[in-house]
Design a protein around this motif. Structure first.
Motif, mmCIF file in Angstrom:
data_model
loop_
_atom_site.group_PDB
_atom_site.id
_atom_site.type_symbol
_atom_site.label_atom_id
_atom_site.label_comp_id
_atom_site.label_asym_id
_atom_site.label_seq_id
_atom_site.Cartn_x
_atom_site.Cartn_y
_atom_site.Cartn_z
ATOM 1 N N VAL A 157 0.816 -1.220 0.000
ATOM 2 C CA VAL A 157 0.000 0.000 0.000
ATOM 3 C C VAL A 157 0.852 1.273 0.000
ATOM 4 O O VAL A 157 0.313 2.374 0.146
ATOM 5 C CB VAL A 157 -0.973 0.013 1.203
ATOM 6 N N LEU A 158 2.170 1.145 -0.179
ATOM 7 C CA LEU A 158 3.009 2.338 -0.275
ATOM 8 C C LEU A 158 2.635 3.138 -1.522
ATOM 9 O O LEU A 158 2.299 2.555 -2.565
ATOM 10 C CB LEU A 158 4.482 1.937 -0.349
ATOM 11 N N PRO A 159 2.696 4.468 -1.445
ATOM 12 C CA PRO A 159 2.384 5.277 -2.627
ATOM 13 C C PRO A 159 3.252 4.907 -3.830
ATOM 14 O O PRO A 159 2.781 4.903 -4.970
ATOM 15 C CB PRO A 159 2.662 6.707 -2.154
ATOM 16 N N GLU A 160 4.529 4.621 -3.571
ATOM 17 C CA GLU A 160 5.439 4.169 -4.626
ATOM 18 C C GLU A 160 5.902 2.763 -4.262
ATOM 19 O O GLU A 160 6.888 2.572 -3.550
ATOM 20 C CB GLU A 160 6.624 5.113 -4.769
ATOM 21 N N ARG A 161 5.154 1.797 -4.741
ATOM 22 C CA ARG A 161 5.422 0.414 -4.352
ATOM 23 C C ARG A 161 6.735 -0.075 -4.975
ATOM 24 O O ARG A 161 7.016 0.221 -6.128
ATOM 25 C CB ARG A 161 4.267 -0.480 -4.819
ATOM 26 N N PRO A 162 7.535 -0.817 -4.212
ATOM 27 C CA PRO A 162 8.765 -1.363 -4.786
ATOM 28 C C PRO A 162 8.446 -2.389 -5.873
ATOM 29 O O PRO A 162 7.369 -2.983 -5.887
ATOM 30 C CB PRO A 162 9.450 -2.017 -3.588
ATOM 31 N N SER A 163 9.408 -2.583 -6.760
ATOM 32 C CA SER A 163 9.224 -3.596 -7.801
ATOM 33 C C SER A 163 9.747 -4.956 -7.356
ATOM 34 O O SER A 163 9.393 -5.981 -7.960
ATOM 35 C CB SER A 163 9.931 -3.177 -9.092
ATOM 36 N N THR B 269 0.615 -13.210 1.876
ATOM 37 C CA THR B 269 -0.054 -11.929 1.657
ATOM 38 C C THR B 269 -0.128 -11.589 0.175
ATOM 39 O O THR B 269 -1.162 -11.113 -0.322
ATOM 40 C CB THR B 269 0.675 -10.809 2.419
ATOM 41 N N LEU B 270 0.965 -11.829 -0.534
ATOM 42 C CA LEU B 270 0.963 -11.526 -1.965
ATOM 43 C C LEU B 270 -0.086 -12.362 -2.697
ATOM 44 O O LEU B 270 -0.832 -11.854 -3.537
ATOM 45 C CB LEU B 270 2.352 -11.790 -2.546
ATOM 46 N N ASN B 271 -0.177 -13.624 -2.367
ATOM 47 C CA ASN B 271 -1.185 -14.487 -2.991
ATOM 48 C C ASN B 271 -2.603 -14.005 -2.683
ATOM 49 O O ASN B 271 -3.483 -13.985 -3.550
ATOM 50 C CB ASN B 271 -1.016 -15.923 -2.526
ATOM 51 N N LEU C 280 -2.208 -10.128 -6.533
ATOM 52 C CA LEU C 280 -1.066 -9.787 -7.372
ATOM 53 C C LEU C 280 -0.313 -11.049 -7.747
ATOM 54 O O LEU C 280 -0.315 -12.034 -7.019
ATOM 55 C CB LEU C 280 -0.143 -8.812 -6.645
ATOM 56 N N ARG C 281 0.365 -10.996 -8.879
ATOM 57 C CA ARG C 281 1.038 -12.174 -9.404
ATOM 58 C C ARG C 281 2.518 -12.156 -9.049
ATOM 59 O O ARG C 281 3.234 -11.185 -9.351
ATOM 60 C CB ARG C 281 0.856 -12.246 -10.913
ATOM 61 N N LEU C 282 2.963 -13.227 -8.411
ATOM 62 C CA LEU C 282 4.359 -13.385 -8.048
ATOM 63 C C LEU C 282 5.215 -13.418 -9.307
ATOM 64 O O LEU C 282 4.950 -14.184 -10.236
ATOM 65 C CB LEU C 282 4.543 -14.686 -7.256
ATOM 66 N N GLY C 283 6.255 -12.582 -9.328
ATOM 67 C CA GLY C 283 7.162 -12.565 -10.457
ATOM 68 C C GLY C 283 6.672 -11.751 -11.637
ATOM 69 O O GLY C 283 7.413 -11.578 -12.610
ATOM 70 N N GLN C 284 5.446 -11.234 -11.550
ATOM 71 C CA GLN C 284 4.937 -10.370 -12.615
ATOM 72 C C GLN C 284 4.582 -8.988 -12.056
ATOM 73 O O GLN C 284 5.146 -7.980 -12.475
ATOM 74 C CB GLN C 284 3.719 -11.017 -13.273
ATOM 75 N N ASP C 285 3.653 -8.965 -11.117
ATOM 76 C CA ASP C 285 3.298 -7.686 -10.494
ATOM 77 C C ASP C 285 4.295 -7.279 -9.413
ATOM 78 O O ASP C 285 4.449 -6.087 -9.133
ATOM 79 C CB ASP C 285 1.896 -7.779 -9.886
ATOM 80 N N LEU C 286 4.914 -8.245 -8.807
ATOM 81 C CA LEU C 286 5.930 -7.973 -7.776
ATOM 82 C C LEU C 286 6.928 -9.116 -7.766
ATOM 83 O O LEU C 286 6.539 -10.288 -7.748
ATOM 84 C CB LEU C 286 5.282 -7.837 -6.392
ATOM 85 N N SER C 287 8.213 -8.768 -7.769
ATOM 86 C CA SER C 287 9.265 -9.781 -7.693
ATOM 87 C C SER C 287 9.663 -9.995 -6.239
ATOM 88 O O SER C 287 9.697 -9.048 -5.448
ATOM 89 C CB SER C 287 10.493 -9.347 -8.507
ATOM 90 N N VAL C 288 9.948 -11.246 -5.896
ATOM 91 C CA VAL C 288 10.296 -11.597 -4.519
ATOM 92 C C VAL C 288 11.484 -12.558 -4.531
ATOM 93 O O VAL C 288 11.505 -13.536 -5.292
ATOM 94 C CB VAL C 288 9.111 -12.268 -3.790
ATOM 95 N N ALA C 289 12.468 -12.270 -3.675
ATOM 96 C CA ALA C 289 13.546 -13.207 -3.382
ATOM 97 C C ALA C 289 13.442 -13.557 -1.901
ATOM 98 O O ALA C 289 13.372 -12.659 -1.053
ATOM 99 C CB ALA C 289 14.918 -12.602 -3.695
ATOM 100 N N VAL D 215 19.464 -19.881 -5.367
ATOM 101 C CA VAL D 215 18.759 -20.800 -6.257
ATOM 102 C C VAL D 215 17.682 -19.993 -6.965
ATOM 103 O O VAL D 215 16.698 -19.572 -6.357
ATOM 104 C CB VAL D 215 18.141 -21.979 -5.478
ATOM 105 N N ALA D 216 17.894 -19.748 -8.247
ATOM 106 C CA ALA D 216 16.992 -18.880 -9.003
ATOM 107 C C ALA D 216 15.756 -19.641 -9.454
ATOM 108 O O ALA D 216 15.843 -20.772 -9.941
ATOM 109 C CB ALA D 216 17.715 -18.300 -10.209
ATOM 110 N N GLY D 217 14.601 -19.003 -9.259
ATOM 111 C CA GLY D 217 13.348 -19.518 -9.791
ATOM 112 C C GLY D 217 12.793 -18.538 -10.808
ATOM 113 O O GLY D 217 13.560 -17.884 -11.523
ATOM 114 N N GLY D 218 11.494 -18.393 -10.813
ATOM 115 C CA GLY D 218 10.880 -17.448 -11.734
ATOM 116 C C GLY D 218 10.222 -16.282 -11.049
ATOM 117 O O GLY D 218 9.450 -15.545 -11.680
ATOM 118 N N SER D 219 10.512 -16.076 -9.766
ATOM 119 C CA SER D 219 9.807 -15.045 -9.006
ATOM 120 C C SER D 219 10.444 -13.671 -9.112
ATOM 121 O O SER D 219 9.929 -12.712 -8.537
ATOM 122 C CB SER D 219 9.730 -15.455 -7.522
ATOM 123 N N VAL D 220 11.564 -13.553 -9.831
ATOM 124 C CA VAL D 220 12.209 -12.256 -10.052
ATOM 125 C C VAL D 220 12.164 -11.964 -11.545
ATOM 126 O O VAL D 220 12.836 -12.633 -12.343
ATOM 127 C CB VAL D 220 13.659 -12.242 -9.544
#
Length: 347
Positions: A229-235, A251-253, A257-266, A331-336
């Motif tokens: 909900v930040l005014p400038e949400r991180p990518s 929370t993201l689910n 919002l879509r993991l790896g598309q709307d927001l990247s997570v490591a 270990v890289a997945g597809g979430s970034v």
């Protein structure tokens, strides 16, 4: 007839001294250890633990002290220490210390352990300091203030730096970190490593995008909610431990919002969780089994030193503490996601 050391000597071609050293917890070459184990299995040899303890003045047991027994990290520490000591005829006794009233260190000492591998709790530091005057103590995971013993640790600063570099390499410049309690050295170092690399490469990490708090799933959920909900949400967001990662992904689910598309997570640790998300979660992994094995090795080396310098002594000789630092891996997945603008770092 029961097999003896001489039978093992004839079967392996090794000296009686090497065989005795192996069964009394000393360090022998890996090839010799395997030869003794194989010969003992063929001949049905079983060491006499009572006689061995009387000869060596050792119990052949190592204490494993943990804050709790309710997570995979602590259970993996037990398994790693036990697997590293088993080939040398040594066993483990586990004690947990959820609060100051537990008396877990004194319990281990009452069982005549030869050493202690500890994930220390603050309320056990004084007891561990006293224990270190009698037996070797090795800290795992984090160094407690005022406890000057050997330690085996993850490169936590490097873990945070590794996550930040992965995100900026994928073009992310608005970053956030769910970093946990800064009073805990491991969490503070992971956050510092992340911020050092992110800011060194021009990424924007606002104060509101750096969160602390307890290492719980609930805090991970709340922290992610605040970021969304930040005014400038991180990518992109880095979560600095497993529980925080799990809560943030929940929370993201739930947000849609879509993991790896709307927001990247490591995330951090949790390879099983990484396999269960869609897409697979990118995680920084600490090699917990290796940490435990290296801690068991430090205990055995200290026992060998004590045996050489003061045979039969119940008091460990004073020596400078040794720190063993183990690197993390990513270990890289597809979430970034790789952002479309061409501002990723050159390799």
């Amino acid at each position: 007839m029961t097999a003896t050391y001489k039978d093992l000597q004839q079967a392996t071609g090794l000296s009686l001294a090497t065989i005795s050293k192996f069964y009394n917890g000393g360090t022998v070459r890996d090839g010799n250890a395997r030869a003794i184990e194989q010969a003992a299995e063929r001949l049905g040899y079983r060491p006499n633990g009572v006689a061995r303890s009387l000869r060596s003045r050792r119990s052949g047991t190592i204490g494993v002290l943990l804050p709790a027994l309710d997570n995979d990290f602590h259970l993996t520490v037990i398994a790693g220490v036990e697997s590293a000591l088993r080939p040398y005829g040594m066993s483990v006794i586990v004690s947990s210390s959820p609060d100051a009233a537990a008396g877990a260190v004194d319990l281990l000492l009452s069982r005549m352990v030869d050493g202690i591998v500890a994930v220390p709790s603050r309320h056990d530091v004084d007891a561990l300091r006293r224990a270190a005057e009698r037996v070797p103590v090795v800290q795992v995971d984090w160094r407690a203030d005022g406890l000057d013993t050997d330690g085996v640790y993850l490169d936590n600063h490097g873990a945070g730096a590794l996550a930040a570099r992965h995100l900026v390499d994928h073009g992310h410049r608005r970053l956030a970190v769910i970093g946990g309690d800064p009073a805990i050295s491991t969490m503070r170092e992971r956050t510092e490593g992340f911020l050092d690399v992110a800011r060194a490469h021009g990424a924007q990490v606002d104060d509101a995008a750096v969160s602390g708090g307890p290492l719980t799933v609930e805090n991970g959920r709340d922290a992610m909610q605040r970021l969304l909900v930040l005014p400038e949400r991180p990518s992109a967001v880095f979560c600095a431990n497993y529980e925080l990662t799990l809560g943030a992904v929940i929370t993201l689910n739930e947000s849609g919002l879509r993991l790896g598309q709307d927001l990247s997570v490591a995330g951090f640790d949790g390879l099983e969780l990484a396999q269960a998300t869609v897409p697979k979660l990118t995680v920084v992994v600490q090699p917990t089994h290796e940490l435990a094995v290296r801690a068991a090795e430090r205990i055995r080396e200290r026992l060998d030193e004590r045996g050489r310098d003061r045979p039969g002594s119940a008091v460990r000789d004073v020596a400078d503490p040794i720190d063993v630092v183990v690197p993390p891996r990513l270990v890289a997945g597809g979430s970034v996601a790789r952002l479309p603008r061409p501002d990723a770092l050159e390799a």
